[in-house]
Every structure is written in structure tokens, then in C-alpha cells.
Design a protein around this motif. Sequence first.
Motif, mmCIF file in Angstrom:
data_model
loop_
_atom_site.group_PDB
_atom_site.id
_atom_site.type_symbol
_atom_site.label_atom_id
_atom_site.label_comp_id
_atom_site.label_asym_id
_atom_site.label_seq_id
_atom_site.Cartn_x
_atom_site.Cartn_y
_atom_site.Cartn_z
ATOM 1 N N LYS A 174 0.891 -0.971 0.007
ATOM 2 C CA LYS A 174 0.147 0.019 -0.008
ATOM 3 C C LYS A 174 0.908 1.306 -0.087
ATOM 4 N N LEU A 175 0.056 2.395 -0.252
ATOM 5 C CA LEU A 175 1.074 3.815 -0.349
ATOM 6 C C LEU A 175 1.741 3.890 0.719
ATOM 7 N N ILE B 230 6.400 3.930 1.164
ATOM 8 C CA ILE B 230 7.036 4.764 1.539
ATOM 9 C C ILE B 230 8.025 4.264 2.644
ATOM 10 N N LEU B 231 7.525 3.384 3.355
ATOM 11 C CA LEU B 231 8.339 2.716 4.725
ATOM 12 C C LEU B 231 9.150 1.633 4.179
ATOM 13 N N LEU C 69 10.767 -5.126 2.788
ATOM 14 C CA LEU C 69 10.577 -5.497 1.449
ATOM 15 C C LEU C 69 11.665 -6.613 1.022
ATOM 16 N N ALA C 70 12.958 -6.485 1.365
ATOM 17 C CA ALA C 70 13.745 -7.558 0.834
ATOM 18 C C ALA C 70 13.472 -8.786 1.475
ATOM 19 N N LEU D 243 -1.226 1.633 -9.054
ATOM 20 C CA LEU D 243 -0.783 2.846 -9.031
ATOM 21 C C LEU D 243 -0.524 3.255 -7.542
ATOM 22 N N PHE D 244 -1.389 3.179 -6.632
ATOM 23 C CA PHE D 244 -1.215 3.492 -5.162
ATOM 24 C C PHE D 244 -0.681 2.116 -4.723
#
Lengths: 505, 178
Positions: free
Chosen positions: A117-118, A122-123, A147-148, A296-297
Motif C-alpha cells: 500500500k502507499l 514509503i516505509l 521488502l527485501a 498505482l497506489f
Amino acid sequence: MNDTPLTTATEESAADDSASFRRLHPLNIILKSVAAIGQNLIAMGVLYFSVFDQNIIYAGLAALALLAFIIGINALIWSRFTYHVGPKEIRIKSGLLSRNNRSIPFDRIQDVSLEQKLVSRILGLATVKLETGAGGSEDGKLDALALADAEALRDTVRDYKSGVAKNAAEQTEADIPETAERAPIFAMGNRRIFIAGLFNFSFVLLAILAAIAQNLDFLLPDEFFNPRYWLEQLSEQDVVNGLSFSAQVAGAIGALVSLIAIGSGSGVIRTFIREYGFRLDRADRGQPGFRRRRGLFTLTDMVMPIHRVQAAILKTGPIRQRFGWYHLKFQSLASDGSGESDHSAAPCAQMDEVDPILAETKISNVSPDLIFQRVDPALWWRDAVILTVILAVVSFGLGVTIHSGFYALILLTLPIIAVMFLNWRHHQYTLTPTQLFVRAGWWRRKLTIVPVRKIQTIDISQSPLDHPLDLASITVGIAGGSPIAPLRINAIPIPSATALRAKLV
Amino acid sequence: MTEAVTSPDPLAEMEQDKARAYNQGLTPLHPPQKSLIRLNIVILAAILIVAAIVVEFAIRNELPGIGGMIIGPVTAIMLFLIILLPGRIYRRWGYNMGDEQLRVLRGFMWRTDTIVPFNRIQHIDVAQGPFQRAFGLSTLIVHTAGTHNSIVTLPGLSTPDAEVMRDTIKGHIRQDMI
């Protein structure tokens, strides 16, 4: 690797393998708390004005207590949620009071998707969703990992082949070619997404506008929703009467055009939000599979092994087909997020773009010399007769008892029967030695291609209306798809139904 | 099947016609199943007749001339169903264990003919309710991965038969089809 705080590690001492269990990213505590505080903000406001009598100190203390409580609970939940990625399975322990210890074998995972999510983007966080096809919703949800870590987990599942679990050294080695990506099998640029959006006509925006108008109606004049007010306004200015007939028609057309514009506009917006940057790749390591990225988001990144594909579905419409656009979907046990029952593989593609994707799955598209068979015309005329009888009775009854205008209801049969007829003309099937093709629908055209070896069960069924005409329907049971609308060939003569079944199993 | 031959109704005649024959030469269910169906209908009938008696006694004061106007027809219909229906329902079931597939035929008005290839079956149940146990019957339930019609049920097998069928099918279950 293990970032477990020492204080909570002692709690877990019951399980001796607890060291290998890992937690989610600590930022989750904050994310979840922020969401919970948002929900409780209104409650705090109400309390401020009622119980605390607008006393800022008491209200502040209460707010602090609530804040501490929310963060504490979320921290507790976070500390009690652990997962472990083993060589053959992933285990998830969760639950505050009633503990749940779940094991998902990699063998049974239908697809893995990463969702960002958006805020997560960012985080640098990502949610991992694992689907096994049991029960509908995702069976394993890790919300959220760095993410990794999420990508590493995804790769572990993807590279797993039953019997051949890769070791860690091999994995890191294989991670290198990730950077040099091959050309996608299918991708959509902004122009293509715009075209897809135009056909994705919806009135959601209209509904939202109406909802906004309703909530902000204090900004409108008092009499805004009162028709008399408008009639008075109009009669004062005498607008409509003064206008010529052609101007009135132009006004009606203008209203229609603006409605269509709003519908397509909201379709375009929705499609852009969902499909932005659509890209379908071949997963070139592990099991052969598809990797799809879009959004997109909310960015999603899904991997699905090809051998999980049960059937291919090509959707189109009368106008879309004229321009040669098709929507390719793959049916599997797992469902796509956002309520779609099948995996969208190409939302808007020409046939020459669809073919290479289908070739990957070894499902062959309709060849030009393939002859489709129509079903019995009873499919439309039987329903037409029933509809006419019912509408005749209703319109006659209402016409006699209430108002003679109701006689006009009988006119409804004409368009409905026309649609029934068109639906019959578009309901066709054919069989090649390896695949079953079924077409259905005139407005929502759907072509289902099922490899014969993926068929699970076959039903020949007859309703009371089928008996006098000796017709039957064949229902083909495939894994996945909608349980309400299964693949069905309606109204075919019993001998051809039994013959078809004999070829299918 | 002998009942169908002796009774002179057109439906039974239709069943003699090979093209339309119900239970098209398939294995019929274990005969006690007919008694079990009858028992189920008797229970349903008893409930309905009791309800009819209650209703009749409740409205007797308002409508004195009703004597038996509700109980009578309800009882008659129920007797009719108890006598006629079990044989009819029983006759329209049939199954066939092929080498590769299980076929189940059922229903009259809404008739369904299902084929399940053995190697698509995910798991099998043999179930038995209290009444079924009394009659020595079992239900075979096979589960497939299909979303439509994923559970195929075959009631009214003798328990040893059901277990033999289960073991036959078990040999055909394959690993990871989906």
C-alpha cells in the motif's frame, strides 16, 4: 537475521525451535496503532464534549491512556505473531489468548503475492499473501515484512519444487540475474490502460458524486432537492416552453452524453488505479510461472506457477470485439485479490498479443478452421414463451385493475426476447482432442478454454422443462472459478450430451 | 423394479423405454435403502399429521363444521406418499463403478448424471447415520478439487460394498493434481 528482542525471547522458551521463528517488521506496531487511533478519534471527541465536560486535562489523560492501551495491545499482538520458513513449509504462530499454529506446505501454495500500500511503499514494507485455494481468502498473510525479506520469502516459495529444496548459497547466487530483466510477455502503457478504462464503464463515480452531494447538501440551497423549486424557477424564466423541439432533444442527448462521459471517466480512473504499470513476465527461475506487477497506489507483485492454470478465459463485448480487444484471464484455485475469481493476465490485448501468453500455458487459442456448434434453439424460444405468458398475465391484470397504461408492459418482451435470441446465437461449444471450448453471452462475451485433463467432474442434468424436449445441460467441474456460475453448456440434445461426455472423461 | 412392471401408470411405462429408462442398467442401491427412504418419509409424515391435528383442534371452536377436514386429506396424502414415493425414489438412483470413473445417476424431475474420474478424487468419506446403521447402509462421499459439484454423494450402499469401493478408489488417488 533474527531481530527478536531479548525480553520476549524468554517468553517463547516453551518451544525449543523458537529461535528460528521470526517476527514481522516492528513498524507494524505503529502502522496498526495509527489505524486504530484514527478509528477512535471520533469516540475521543464525543467523550471530550460529554463525559469530560470539555475539560482538556482529563480528556488529555484519557487520550494518553487510550493511546498507551492501543500501542500496548498492538505490540503484544506483534510479539505473539511469529513465522518460520522451513525447507518444505512455512509455519505461522499467532494469537494472543488462543494460539494458532499453522503450517502451509510449499507444495500446496497456489500463488504468492506481495502487496504494497502507499504507506508501506514509503516505509519500504510489503505484505506477503500466500494462497492455497482452501476456503477463498488468503491462507497465509504476513502483514508486513521489510521488502527485501518479503522478496526473499517469495523467491523461496517460487523456487521450491517438491523433492528439490534449494540451499541458501544457491539462492543468493540466483538472485543476481534479477537486475537484468528480460522483456515482459505483456505490458500495458498508459494509452492502453486508457482504452481498457473506456470499456470498463462504471457508475461508481456517479454514486460517489451523489454521496458527496448528499453529505455536503448544507452547501446547497435549501430547496435543491425539491422539484417544485426547480419547476418554479423554470416557469419564471419560461425556459423550456420557449425552446424549440430540437433544443429539447439536444438537451436530452447532452444529458445522455454527460452520463456516458461520467461512466467512462470513472472507468478510466478505476482502471488506472488498478492496472497502472501492468506488466506480465515469465518467472525464469524455479517452476515455470507468471509474474504480474501492477497498481498505482497499491502495488501488487504476484507469482503463479503455470501448472496451476486450470482454464483460460477470454472476455470481450460487442463493441470491444469490433476493435479487437480481449481480456485474458486464467482460472486457478486461488483467487485474485479485489474480488476477482480469476487471475487477470492481460486486461486489454489484441489476439496476436494473447497468443504468446497462451502458448506459455500450452493452451491453444481458437484456430480459424475450428467450427463451433450451436446449442438447441429451445434455449431462447422456451424462455421467450414463458416470459411472454408471464408478462401477458401481469400486464393484463394490472391494466384491467389499475391503469390501462400497464398494458404497455407487454412491449418489454421485445427487447428481452431479442437479448435471449442473441445470447443463444453466442452460446456455442466445440471440442478438440485436448481442449473444450465454450462461448457464452452476447453482451458479456466469454470464451472458456479448458484442457480436457483439467476437468474434475461432469454432470448431465435435466430440469423438468428439459424432459419434454429431451434436452440436457452439461456442467463441467473445474478447480477454481465461481461456484455460482460454473462452466455449463445449456440445452443440447441428450444423445450429443452423452457423446460429448464420453469424449471428455 | 418388479413394481414398475405391475403398476399401470405412464411413468412406469416410460421407464421400460430403453432410451428414457431411469437407472439405465446401472447398479441399483442396496435394497434396504428403500426402507430407509420410507422411514424418513414416515417421520416427516408423522410430524405433518401431528401439526394437522394441532391446527384442527385449535380452530375447532371457531369453525365447528370442520370435523376432519384437515386431518383427513393430510393423512391421505401422506399414506399415498409413504406407499408410492420410496420405490420411485429408490428406482431412480443408480451408480456404476467403471475401471477409471464413478458414475452416479439420481433424480426424476431434476435429474443429474455425474461422472467423477477416480484420479481426480482428493479424498473419500464413508459416512453412516444412526438410521443407516440400523439398516446396514453407508453413504460414500467423494471430494474433488472442482469448485462446482466438488462433493459427490452416493447414499444407500451396503456397508461392505461402500468399504470395497472406497479401497478401490483409494488406489487411484494421485498426488497433487492441481
